[in-house]
Design a protein around this motif. Structure first.
Motif, PDB file in Angstrom:
ATOM      1  N   GLN A  39       0.829  -1.143   0.002  1.00  0.00           N
ATOM      2  CA  GLN A  39       0.113  -0.026   0.013  1.00  0.00           C
ATOM      3  C   GLN A  39       0.886   1.334   0.024  1.00  0.00           C
ATOM      4  N   ARG A  40       2.017   1.343   0.468  1.00  0.00           N
ATOM      5  CA  ARG A  40       3.106   2.371   0.656  1.00  0.00           C
ATOM      6  C   ARG A  40       4.517   1.643   0.459  1.00  0.00           C
ATOM      7  N   ALA A  82      15.325  -2.620   8.898  1.00  0.00           N
ATOM      8  CA  ALA A  82      15.037  -3.918   8.251  1.00  0.00           C
ATOM      9  C   ALA A  82      16.714  -4.375   8.076  1.00  0.00           C
ATOM     10  N   LEU A  83      17.344  -3.556   7.345  1.00  0.00           N
ATOM     11  CA  LEU A  83      18.863  -3.888   7.075  1.00  0.00           C
ATOM     12  C   LEU A  83      19.650  -4.293   8.106  1.00  0.00           C
ATOM     13  N   LYS A  84      19.539  -3.563   9.356  1.00  0.00           N
ATOM     14  CA  LYS A  84      20.087  -3.941  10.517  1.00  0.00           C
ATOM     15  C   LYS A  84      19.697  -5.095  11.212  1.00  0.00           C
ATOM     16  N   VAL A  93      26.237  -6.850   2.993  1.00  0.00           N
ATOM     17  CA  VAL A  93      24.735  -6.378   3.395  1.00  0.00           C
ATOM     18  C   VAL A  93      24.445  -5.368   2.110  1.00  0.00           C
ATOM     19  N   PRO A  94      23.272  -5.452   1.452  1.00  0.00           N
ATOM     20  CA  PRO A  94      23.093  -4.545   0.326  1.00  0.00           C
ATOM     21  C   PRO A  94      22.709  -3.037   0.857  1.00  0.00           C
ATOM     22  N   ASP A  95      23.002  -2.122   0.242  1.00  0.00           N
ATOM     23  CA  ASP A  95      22.674  -0.733   0.492  1.00  0.00           C
ATOM     24  C   ASP A  95      20.972  -0.414   0.036  1.00  0.00           C
ATOM     25  N   HIS A  96      20.645  -1.139  -0.741  1.00  0.00           N
ATOM     26  CA  HIS A  96      19.402  -1.010  -1.300  1.00  0.00           C
ATOM     27  C   HIS A  96      18.863  -2.293  -1.892  1.00  0.00           C
ATOM     28  N   PHE A  97      17.500  -2.429  -1.983  1.00  0.00           N
ATOM     29  CA  PHE A  97      17.015  -3.349  -2.801  1.00  0.00           C
ATOM     30  C   PHE A  97      16.412  -2.959  -4.080  1.00  0.00           C
ATOM     31  N   PRO A 154      13.914   5.250   7.541  1.00  0.00           N
ATOM     32  CA  PRO A 154      14.125   4.277   8.713  1.00  0.00           C
ATOM     33  C   PRO A 154      13.706   3.033   8.735  1.00  0.00           C
ATOM     34  N   GLU A 155      12.470   2.671   8.038  1.00  0.00           N
ATOM     35  CA  GLU A 155      12.226   1.253   8.089  1.00  0.00           C
ATOM     36  C   GLU A 155      12.973   0.438   7.475  1.00  0.00           C
TER      37      GLU A 155
END
Length: 197
Positions: free
Chosen positions: A69-70, A80-82, A95-99, A75-76
């Motif tokens: 939905q969004r 999640a990455l942490k 660890v990726p810096d983005h998906f 911060p989310e």
């Protein structure tokens, strides 16, 4: 064969695991083979369906992810990455810096319609009524995924042909609307939904 007549469904494993040969093999063996198309473009969905048919698969499913939905907030994403960092370290993967973003759902859906699988299944939400009607007009059976009773009731109210109940045994990949929501073991989920049969 009607969806309800299948006693075994090959899981739609997105990310390349449900190859045309795997899906066609499941179909030839009497199971419902499933193309995990959540990460595929429209063209790739068409190619996958053609590949399944060329490999001897007749009736099969295509599975997509209903868009969120969004979008997640920054911060989310960081949280999640942490949380996932120990898993990446244990696997020896950076660890990726983005998906990467998912393909456009409308494009995927239109390709699925054109491919005309026997079954369209989805996870992470509910399918809009207009899309359900487009599937019905092409004779495509509709199957949604639920991880709790409320999701199952919503799908039943939508008039789907089948509901896949996914217990917490599925691990980190939960097909519900709220991926952080409370999960139930499959046996408890089945008990909670028995009256929906």
């Amino acid at each position: 064969m009607a969806f309800q007549d299948y006693s075994l469904i090959q899981a739609p494993m997105a990310g390349g695991l449900s190859t045309a040969d795997v899906v066609a093999g499941a179909s030839r063996a009497g199971a419902l083979g499933s193309v995990g198309a959540g990460y595929l473009s429209g063209d790739a969905i068409m190619a996958a369906a053609d590949g399944v048919r060329a490999a001897g698969g007749d009736a099969f499913a295509v599975n997509l992810f209903i868009p969120a939905q969004r979008d997640a907030t920054d911060p989310e994403w960081r949280a999640a990455l942490k949380a996932l960092a120990p898993c990446y370290r244990q696997a020896g993967v950076p660890v990726p810096d983005h998906f990467p973003p998912l393909p456009d759902f409308r494009e995927q859906f239109e390709a699925m319609l054109e491919a005309r699988p026997a079954v369209f299944s989805w996870t992470f939400g509910r399918l809009p009524k207009s899309m359900m009607a487009a599937c019905r007009a092409r004779g495509i059976t509709l199957v949604g995924t639920a991880t709790n009773r409320d999701e199952a009731l919503a799908l039943a109210g939508d008039g789907v042909d089948g509901i896949v109940l996914q217990g917490e045994e599925a691990g980190g990949h939960r097909g519900g609307v709220d991926p952080l929501g409370e999960g139930l073991p499959l046996a408890a989920l089945l008990d909670a939904c028995r009256d929906l049969e």
